[in-house]
Motif scaffolding. Structure first.
Motif, mmCIF file in Angstrom:
data_model
loop_
_atom_site.group_PDB
_atom_site.id
_atom_site.type_symbol
_atom_site.label_atom_id
_atom_site.label_comp_id
_atom_site.label_asym_id
_atom_site.label_seq_id
_atom_site.Cartn_x
_atom_site.Cartn_y
_atom_site.Cartn_z
ATOM 1 N N UNK A 29 -3.052 -13.424 -27.413
ATOM 2 C CA UNK A 29 -3.128 -12.235 -28.273
ATOM 3 C C UNK A 29 -4.228 -12.372 -29.321
ATOM 4 N N UNK A 30 -4.470 -13.590 -29.784
ATOM 5 C CA UNK A 30 -5.477 -13.824 -30.816
ATOM 6 C C UNK A 30 -6.875 -14.034 -30.251
ATOM 7 N N UNK A 31 -6.998 -14.162 -28.930
ATOM 8 C CA UNK A 31 -8.307 -14.357 -28.340
ATOM 9 C C UNK A 31 -8.766 -15.802 -28.305
ATOM 10 N N UNK A 32 -7.838 -16.758 -28.385
ATOM 11 C CA UNK A 32 -8.198 -18.157 -28.202
ATOM 12 C C UNK A 32 -8.090 -18.575 -26.744
ATOM 13 N N UNK A 33 -7.275 -17.847 -25.989
ATOM 14 C CA UNK A 33 -7.064 -18.132 -24.579
ATOM 15 C C UNK A 33 -7.199 -16.828 -23.808
ATOM 16 N N UNK A 34 -7.845 -16.893 -22.656
ATOM 17 C CA UNK A 34 -7.947 -15.732 -21.773
ATOM 18 C C UNK A 34 -7.961 -16.235 -20.341
ATOM 19 N N UNK A 35 -7.272 -15.533 -19.459
ATOM 20 C CA UNK A 35 -7.198 -15.903 -18.045
ATOM 21 C C UNK A 35 -6.661 -17.331 -17.890
ATOM 22 N N UNK A 36 -5.803 -17.740 -18.831
ATOM 23 C CA UNK A 36 -5.221 -19.076 -18.781
ATOM 24 C C UNK A 36 -6.163 -20.185 -19.179
ATOM 25 N N UNK A 37 -7.349 -19.858 -19.679
ATOM 26 C CA UNK A 37 -8.348 -20.865 -20.038
ATOM 27 C C UNK A 37 -8.654 -20.797 -21.522
ATOM 28 N N UNK A 38 -9.096 -21.916 -22.058
ATOM 29 C CA UNK A 38 -9.472 -22.000 -23.472
ATOM 30 C C UNK A 38 -10.877 -21.440 -23.643
ATOM 31 N N UNK A 39 -11.081 -20.658 -24.693
ATOM 32 C CA UNK A 39 -12.396 -20.083 -24.941
ATOM 33 C C UNK A 39 -13.302 -21.079 -25.649
ATOM 34 N N UNK A 40 -14.587 -20.759 -25.649
ATOM 35 C CA UNK A 40 -15.554 -21.610 -26.343
ATOM 36 C C UNK A 40 -15.245 -21.665 -27.831
ATOM 37 N N UNK A 41 -14.914 -20.519 -28.410
ATOM 38 C CA UNK A 41 -14.617 -20.466 -29.846
ATOM 39 C C UNK A 41 -13.369 -21.276 -30.171
ATOM 40 N N UNK A 42 -12.344 -21.197 -29.313
ATOM 41 C CA UNK A 42 -11.114 -21.954 -29.564
ATOM 42 C C UNK A 42 -11.371 -23.451 -29.464
ATOM 43 N N UNK A 43 -12.222 -23.849 -28.534
ATOM 44 C CA UNK A 43 -12.556 -25.262 -28.417
ATOM 45 C C UNK A 43 -13.199 -25.790 -29.684
ATOM 46 N N UNK A 44 -14.058 -24.978 -30.304
ATOM 47 C CA UNK A 44 -14.693 -25.391 -31.566
ATOM 48 C C UNK A 44 -13.668 -25.482 -32.681
ATOM 49 N N UNK A 45 -12.705 -24.553 -32.706
ATOM 50 C CA UNK A 45 -11.666 -24.614 -33.734
ATOM 51 C C UNK A 45 -10.821 -25.879 -33.589
ATOM 52 N N UNK A 46 -10.524 -26.268 -32.359
ATOM 53 C CA UNK A 46 -9.745 -27.486 -32.146
ATOM 54 C C UNK A 46 -10.486 -28.712 -32.669
ATOM 55 N N UNK A 47 -11.797 -28.655 -32.678
ATOM 56 C CA UNK A 47 -12.598 -29.765 -33.201
ATOM 57 C C UNK A 47 -12.899 -29.581 -34.680
ATOM 58 N N UNK A 48 -12.198 -28.628 -35.320
ATOM 59 C CA UNK A 48 -12.361 -28.348 -36.755
ATOM 60 C C UNK A 48 -13.787 -27.942 -37.097
ATOM 61 N N UNK A 49 -14.431 -27.236 -36.165
ATOM 62 C CA UNK A 49 -15.798 -26.742 -36.385
ATOM 63 C C UNK A 49 -15.750 -25.217 -36.464
ATOM 64 N N UNK A 50 -15.285 -24.721 -37.616
ATOM 65 C CA UNK A 50 -15.116 -23.273 -37.765
ATOM 66 C C UNK A 50 -16.436 -22.511 -37.721
#
Length: 747
Positions: free
Chosen positions: A424-445
């Motif tokens: 719903x927030x746009x961190x995941x789509x089609x069951x996959x992690x997005x590029x932006x979400x991957x950066x957030x997980x690495x604390x790179x906002x």
């Protein structure tokens, strides 16, 4: 050696192994253990063992269960015994248990902490206790003789737990007199009677029914996680559409709560009626409305105003958020959700008193929720870029196998909630992690914001005006155009393309903001890629012609008097200008100030006005309405979070001190000089002993209390005693008032 204790085992391990243990089991490092005996005692407590097991996968836990089945908590067992119970080699799992100090010893003498059974439960692997009566019995033949009803009962108990409640366990009866399956199995010895209502399946029978091993091969094999590859750009673009929708819903929440702030429930949170109202405004279900509200409050865009009648009100931060670019707005919301110490998915669930849990209430607080979200997203991050899981349920199964004891009773639901909310927030789509979400997980906002900006479609500068008075925005509108269109039209549907509808009400709303008919005509003429329908032009002109013929103003109070001369005297007084008094009729004055202020001002100017109520009677505005106190918020329940992982330098220091404590504990020492009453050690005898050790360069054993209040021991060589400090050759300093005893080390 067979008699090696856990403390001895830890004492013999390399420093790197101990450092890895303290990193893995973080609770063992707080407070720092003074020696290996303290570390072993702490590692063997039921609570610490239970926490350590939360990170173990199903196979490793099965190895631990097999060790308990073999009796490793009371005597040393061999790895071969464990392999026999598992039906396959246990080496990898056994090594992981040793690394976590949940098992120790060589393969021919493996032990586990005596309290492991208490931490894991009374029935390892879901099997019961052995039965002496079955020794030498041909179990396979005995089981073959039972009826289908009896076999079904045995199979059910063999799956675990092995305990069953029944009314047929009151007394043992001979087989020929038994009438129920329970009575017959008890007579055959295939069930054990524990009390009048409880029976237990013997371990030997359970192992037989499981195929001769404590676990099936399927249980011990990690399930595959089916995946599907996608183009990375496809995943990012699909997520960007969801992100825009969530941003729009947050905007609507801010607008709604700005005009009509919902009340805070007496018990805290948002009421069902207000949640449904928000859902209707967003055209969303309760789950979505809860998520939007939780994230908005979590991001600081709205909050409890903590007034006498508290309400949920947008904060000043909402204005700067609304003025930001869409990618920056998304990053703020996504980061807030990722770090939210709450579980929105719990909203609507029932508590112990069967009451529903309200959104925004303290009942939804879960300090470990961020760690759970990151664990799910990290699993997706481990997949190749653009690769998504085929099914959320398959992801639930995989994560349950990898850490079956983590997450509590909502373990599987938390995975489902995380995937739903992340989508719903746009961190995941089609069951996959997005590029932006991957950066957030690495604390790179910053990188996450840029990645979302690249994925979002470019803002459009024109709309499509249709003959049915709808306005289609083929993409996200430029900020100024979005403001103008929203002012004059209502959103009818949204998505990648947003459809607005122009109505008489929406046009009147635009005119109410000060816009003119000419400005509205110019807006559609300049920003529409299609010809402006004549019907829209006529509607704007018609509404504008009727708009403003009847006008209203603001007045907080009035004055009336039948004596026009007196009113003229009031208007001529300097106080009239200060009180903003205006005449609207020969006998009526109005003011924008409250009546109490107007009356006080006129009395100060020498007049004698009186206040009247709706019925014309004189009322006292100064009457005491009762005592008022500020609303008090409820205290949040305290939930302990995971301990913070110590840094590498801190771990190295703990290991060094632990080794020093081991050396002190094993040192022979002479007669100790103790501080009187266990207090400070600045007595003449202690100082004399330390001075002697300093002169002779001899080692001295000291007992002291560290900064954490923990008693510890050290063997040091003093080089200086003075200024309230003992300084040693290892550059350590010990306050004298913390030293409780001292003794010279004997050769």
């Amino acid at each position: 050696m067979p008699g090696t204790s856990l403390a001895d085992w830890l004492r013999s391990r390399p420093d790197g192994t101990l450092a890895a243990l303290l990193q893995t089991r973080r609770d063992l490092a707080t407070p720092p253990p003074s020696n290996s005996t303290v570390l072993a005692t702490r590692a063997g407590t039921p609570g610490s063992i239970a926490r350590a097991c939360e990170d173990l996968d199903t196979f490793t836990l099965a190895v631990l269960d097999a060790l308990l089945l073999a009796g490793a908590d009371t005597a040393a067992v061999t790895r071969a015994e464990v392999d026999g119970l598992l039906g396959l080699p246990s080496k990898s799992g056994l090594d992981r248990l040793r690394d976590r100090a949940l098992a120790w010893g060589e393969d021919d003498a493996v032990r586990v902490p005596p309290t492991a059974r208490e931490a894991l439960g009374p029935f390892p692997a879901g099997l019961g206790t052995p039965s002496r009566a079955l020794a030498g019995v041909d179990l396979a033949a005995a089981v073959d003789e039972v009826t289908e009803a009896e076999r079904a009962l045995l199979q059910k108990l063999a799956a675990g737990p092995p305990i069953g409640n029944t009314r047929d366990a009151g007394a043992l009866v001979p087989l020929d007199a038994a009438t129920t399956p329970v009575q017959k199995l008890l007579a055959r010895g295939l069930l054990l009677r524990r009390d009048d209502t409880t029976v237990e399946l013997p371990r030997e029978v359970g192992v037989l029914l499981r195929g001769g091993h404590a676990f099936s091969a399927a249980q011990l094999t990690e399930p595959e996680l089916p995946t599907h590859p996608h183009q990375k750009s496809t995943v990012d673009e699909a997520a960007a559409g969801e992100a825009m929708e969530f941003i729009r819903h947050t905007e609507r929440l801010i607008a709604l709560w700005s005009e009509q702030p919902p009340p805070v429930l007496k018990s805290g949170g948002l009421g069902v009626r207000e949640l449904r109202k928000l859902g209707k405004e967003l055209d969303a279900d309760d789950q979505r409305a809860t998520l939007v509200a939780e994230v908005a409050v979590g991001a600081g865009l709205a909050g409890d105003d903590q007034s006498g009648t508290p309400e949920w009100v947008p904060t000043v931060l909402a204005d700067s958020w609304l003025a930001s670019e869409p990618a920056a707005r998304w990053a703020m919301l996504a980061q807030a959700w990722l770090d939210l110490p709450r579980s929105p998915g719990l909203a609507g669930q029932r508590d112990a008193k069967d009451k529903p849990l309200a959104p925004l209430s303290e009942d939804l607080r879960r300090p470990l929720a961020p760690a759970g979200r990151r664990r799910v997203l990290a699993t997706l991050a481990d997949l190749p870029a653009g690769t998504g899981v085929k099914s959320v349920e398959e992801l639930v199964t995989a994560l349950a196998w990898r850490a079956p004891r983590r997450g509590g009773r909502f373990r599987d639901e938390n995975v489902r909630w995380t995937m739903s909310e992340a989508t719903a927030l746009g961190l995941v789509a089609l069951g996959a992690l997005t590029t932006a979400a991957g950066a957030l997980l690495e604390d790179d906002r910053p990188h996450a914001t840029l990645a979302m900006a690249d994925a979002l479609p470019d803002p459009v500068s024109q709309v499509l005006v249709q003959a049915d008075l709808t306005v289609v925005a083929p993409g996200p509108l430029e900020a100024d155009l979005a403001t103008e269109i929203t002012a004059v039209a209502d959103i009818e549907s949204s998505g990648h393309a947003t459809v607005y509808r122009v109505t008489e009400t929406s046009v009147r709303r635009a005119l109410d903001t000060g816009r003119t008919a000419a400005e509205l005509h110019a807006l559609f003429r300049e920003r529409s890629a299609t010809p402006v329908p004549q019907s829209l032009t006529y509607m704007i002109d018609d509404v504008a012609r009727r708009h403003g013929r009847l006008r209203g103003g603001v007045a907080a109070s009035f004055l009336r008097c039948d004596d026009e001369v007196l009113l003229a005297e009031v208007l001529s007084n300097p106080a009239a200008e200060q009180l903003d008094l205006r005449k609207i009729a020969p006998t009526v004055l109005i003011s924008t100030y409250p009546l109490a202020e107007v009356l006080d001002g006129l009395r100060a100017a020498g007049f004698a006005p009186a206040a009247e109520g709706p019925d014309g009677r004189v009322v006292d505005l100064n009457r005491d309405r009762g005592r008022r106190i500020p609303a008090r918020g409820r205290n949040a329940r305290r939930v302990l979070a995971e301990p913070t992982a110590p840094g590498g330098d801190q771990i190295a220091s703990i290991v060094t001190n632990l080794r020093a404590g081991d050396r002190a504990a094993g040192t022979r020492r002479g007669t100790a000089v103790r501080a009187p009453g266990g207090g400070g050690a600045d007595t003449s005898m202690t100082l004399a002993l330390l001075a002697q050790a300093t002169r002779e360069r001899r080692e001295v054993w000291i007992g002291f209390v560290d900064a954490h209040g923990t008693a510890a021991q050290r063997v040091v060589t003093p080089i200086r005693v003075g200024g309230g400090m003992l300084e040693s050759t290892d550059n350590e300093r010990y306050p004298l008032h913390r030293i409780t005893s001292a003794a010279l080390v004997e050769d």
